[in-house]
Design a protein around this motif. Structure first.
Motif, PDB file in Angstrom:
ATOM      1  N   ALA A 172      21.906   4.981  22.966  1.00  0.00           N
ATOM      2  CA  ALA A 172      22.232   5.711  21.737  1.00  0.00           C
ATOM      3  C   ALA A 172      23.668   6.224  21.747  1.00  0.00           C
ATOM      4  CB  ALA A 172      21.266   6.882  21.567  1.00  0.00           C
ATOM      5  N   VAL A 173      24.247   6.307  20.547  1.00  0.00           N
ATOM      6  CA  VAL A 173      25.565   6.881  20.379  1.00  0.00           C
ATOM      7  C   VAL A 173      25.430   8.409  20.334  1.00  0.00           C
ATOM      8  CG1 VAL A 173      25.442   6.720  17.851  1.00  0.00           C
ATOM      9  CG2 VAL A 173      27.671   6.846  18.973  1.00  0.00           C
ATOM     10  N   VAL A 174      26.387   9.110  20.915  1.00  0.00           N
ATOM     11  CA  VAL A 174      26.400  10.579  20.936  1.00  0.00           C
ATOM     12  C   VAL A 174      27.262  11.069  19.783  1.00  0.00           C
ATOM     13  CG1 VAL A 174      26.917  12.643  22.275  1.00  0.00           C
ATOM     14  CG2 VAL A 174      26.121  10.567  23.439  1.00  0.00           C
ATOM     15  N   ILE A 175      26.681  11.905  18.915  1.00  0.00           N
ATOM     16  CA  ILE A 175      27.393  12.394  17.735  1.00  0.00           C
ATOM     17  C   ILE A 175      27.145  13.887  17.550  1.00  0.00           C
ATOM     18  CG2 ILE A 175      27.407  10.175  16.527  1.00  0.00           C
ATOM     19  CD1 ILE A 175      24.950  11.080  14.979  1.00  0.00           C
ATOM     20  N   ALA A 176      27.949  14.509  16.703  1.00  0.00           N
ATOM     21  CA  ALA A 176      27.755  15.912  16.342  1.00  0.00           C
ATOM     22  C   ALA A 176      26.714  16.006  15.230  1.00  0.00           C
ATOM     23  CB  ALA A 176      29.075  16.524  15.878  1.00  0.00           C
ATOM     24  N   VAL A 349      22.024  10.481  19.325  1.00  0.00           N
ATOM     25  CA  VAL A 349      21.659  11.794  19.864  1.00  0.00           C
ATOM     26  C   VAL A 349      22.718  12.795  19.441  1.00  0.00           C
ATOM     27  CG1 VAL A 349      20.344  10.924  21.841  1.00  0.00           C
ATOM     28  CG2 VAL A 349      22.803  11.280  22.077  1.00  0.00           C
ATOM     29  N   PHE A 350      22.283  14.023  19.162  1.00  0.00           N
ATOM     30  CA  PHE A 350      23.205  15.088  18.792  1.00  0.00           C
ATOM     31  C   PHE A 350      23.665  15.834  20.034  1.00  0.00           C
ATOM     32  CE2 PHE A 350      20.647  15.024  14.703  1.00  0.00           C
ATOM     33  CZ  PHE A 350      21.605  14.295  14.013  1.00  0.00           C
ATOM     34  N   GLN A 385      20.448  18.987  24.675  1.00  0.00           N
ATOM     35  CA  GLN A 385      21.797  18.430  24.722  1.00  0.00           C
ATOM     36  C   GLN A 385      21.690  16.911  24.749  1.00  0.00           C
ATOM     37  OE1 GLN A 385      24.215  19.972  27.908  1.00  0.00           O
ATOM     38  NE2 GLN A 385      25.949  18.646  27.450  1.00  0.00           N
ATOM     39  N   ASP A 386      22.492  16.255  23.901  1.00  0.00           N
ATOM     40  CA  ASP A 386      22.518  14.791  23.824  1.00  0.00           C
ATOM     41  C   ASP A 386      21.107  14.229  23.671  1.00  0.00           C
ATOM     42  OD1 ASP A 386      25.220  15.038  24.141  1.00  0.00           O
ATOM     43  OD2 ASP A 386      25.254  14.385  26.223  1.00  0.00           O
ATOM     44  N   VAL A 395      14.828  22.581  14.016  1.00  0.00           N
ATOM     45  CA  VAL A 395      15.988  22.734  14.901  1.00  0.00           C
ATOM     46  C   VAL A 395      17.015  23.676  14.303  1.00  0.00           C
ATOM     47  CG1 VAL A 395      15.666  20.422  15.870  1.00  0.00           C
ATOM     48  CG2 VAL A 395      17.193  20.733  13.931  1.00  0.00           C
ATOM     49  N   ASP A 396      17.789  24.269  15.199  1.00  0.00           N
ATOM     50  CA  ASP A 396      18.923  25.124  14.859  1.00  0.00           C
ATOM     51  C   ASP A 396      20.181  24.412  15.348  1.00  0.00           C
ATOM     52  OD1 ASP A 396      20.891  27.026  14.564  1.00  0.00           O
ATOM     53  OD2 ASP A 396      19.866  28.590  15.714  1.00  0.00           O
ATOM     54  N   PHE A 397      21.052  24.036  14.408  1.00  0.00           N
ATOM     55  CA  PHE A 397      22.280  23.337  14.775  1.00  0.00           C
ATOM     56  C   PHE A 397      23.422  24.293  15.078  1.00  0.00           C
ATOM     57  CE2 PHE A 397      20.516  19.642  12.238  1.00  0.00           C
ATOM     58  CZ  PHE A 397      20.293  18.842  13.347  1.00  0.00           C
TER      59      PHE A 397
END
Length: 401
Positions: A172-176, A349-350, A385-386, A395-397
């Motif tokens: 997976a790509v890691v993004i905000a 993934v965030f 995380q990730d 969820v809480d961003f």
């Protein structure tokens, strides 16, 4: 004539010396009546449950004149070890019958089986995954309905075979996160339930596509865990309507649409075409074959145009209720091309978020009434995380800082 006699004699001698040329299946070959193949190779993604998920689909076709009922589908490694299993009603819940019912494919019928193969976070993934399928055959009776195979039939009624081999795709790509704040619910998320996203197999230009495999519809609960207050049909009843939507990574805007008005929430979407199904939307090329898709945004709110470069965290528009939608939300997913439909969904993934529990959308009717959502605060709670938020997780961003 002499040449023919010599040729026949040579073939007879070859057949006698080589039993493998006999006209029958080998011991590891099964007459399966059905064919099964993965639509794409699975891509591993770390879920908020701390496990790595391989979410993918088997497309099953029945080219025979028999009825075939799927009883069990297992994902296995190259040595035949079971990694995940679906059977009976559990299999039926993760299967779409395009022709047929109750896991039974009629002659010419097709179906899709949606697999989720989880691993411990530190586990070594296999190089390949196969499917071991156990099924039952029935003949078509005089009325066209299934009847048991006769005792004299050359094929056994129940059989098992292994096939549908696939390798493992890139991670997976890691993004905000695309949103800010708490109370966001990951509606129609991945991976172990057949949702409107997970089950959305499409045919574009003659090819099977699964663009929404990891898509999420984000809606936000208020401080009292309500989706809205007041009239369900009014946009102003939803406090999160119009909140900023952010770029999840650096990239270039490669697709954009901004020409459709808001739908009335709480009802059926009107005027939907293949052009505006995503409402006002945009696609950002993040590089590496990853494209971020944002849908259902407010008309006139997009802050960018085609070809613009964006930076992580930039406000790119406002959350809306346009296109194929019946309530304000942000539809978000990552895919392998710039077209929201002519692409396959990729995992993402965030960088970070806080799990606040898991909502039960059917438990409190909170989509239709201004009542608190039924939330299990013990499930999937705590910092992540990730990782990918899973289906119905709250969820809480945070504030993005």
């Amino acid at each position: 004539m002499h040449r023919l006699v010599v040729a026949l004699a040579s073939l007879a001698a070859l057949a006698a010396a080589s039993p493998a040329l006999a006209q029958s299946l080998k011991s590891d070959e099964v007459y399966s009546s059905i064919a099964a193949q993965p639509i794409t190779a699975p891509n591993p993604v770390l879920g908020a449950d701390g496990r790595v998920h391989l979410a993918y689909e088997l497309y099953v076709t029945n080219p025979s004149k028999l009825f075939v009922t799927l009883d069990k589908v297992e994902a296995v490694d190259g040595a035949g070890n079971a990694l995940a299993s679906l059977e009976g009603d559990g299999l039926g819940a993760m299967m779409t019958d395009y022709a047929g019912t109750a896991r039974t494919l009629p002659p010419g019928g097709t179906a899709a089986v949606f697999l989720d193969v989880p691993f411990a976070r530190a586990a070594k993934l296999p190089d390949r995954v196969l499917a071991r399928i156990t099924a039952k055959r029935q003949e078509a009776g005089p009325d066209g309905k299934p009847v048991p195979m006769p005792a004299s039939a050359p094929l056994p009624a129940t059989f098992t075979f292994t096939g549908a081999e696939t390798g493992i795709g890139r991670p997976a790509v890691v993004i905000a996160p695309p949103l800010r704040g708490k109370g966001w619910v990951a509606i129609n998320g991945c991976c172990d339930a057949l949702t409107s996203h997970r089950g959305a197999i499409m045919a574009i230009n003659g090819r099977l596509r699964v663009p929404e495999r990891f898509a999420i519809d984000f809606v936000q609960l208020d401080a009292a865990d309500r989706l809205f207050t007041g009239d369900v049909h009014k946009l102003e009843s939803y406090a999160f309507y119009g909140v900023p939507v952010h770029a999840v990574a650096d990239g270039v805007v490669v697709n954009l649409y901004d020409a459709t008005d808001a739908q009335v929430p709480g009802g059926d979407a009107k005027g939907i075409t293949t052009e505006n199904i995503g409402g006002n939307m945009l696609v950002i090329d993040m590089g590496g074959g990853n494209f971020a898709f944002y849908a259902h945004m407010q008309r006139g709110s997009l802050k960018v145009k085609l070809g613009d470069t964006v930076r992580t965290g930039d406000v790119i528009g406002l959350l809306g209720n346009t296109g194929n939608t019946n309530a304000p939300h942000l539809h978000f997913h990552v895919m392998d091309g710039p077209s929201p439909l002519d692409a396959n969904g990729l995992p993402y993934v965030f960088t970070r978020f806080e799990g606040e529990g898991v909502a039960n959308p059917a438990g409190a009717d909170f989509f239709e009434k201004p009542v608190p959502a039924d939330i299990d605060r013990t499930r999937l709670a705590g910092p992540r995380q990730d990782a990918l938020p899973l289906n119905n997780q709250v969820v809480d961003f945070g504030d993005g800082k």
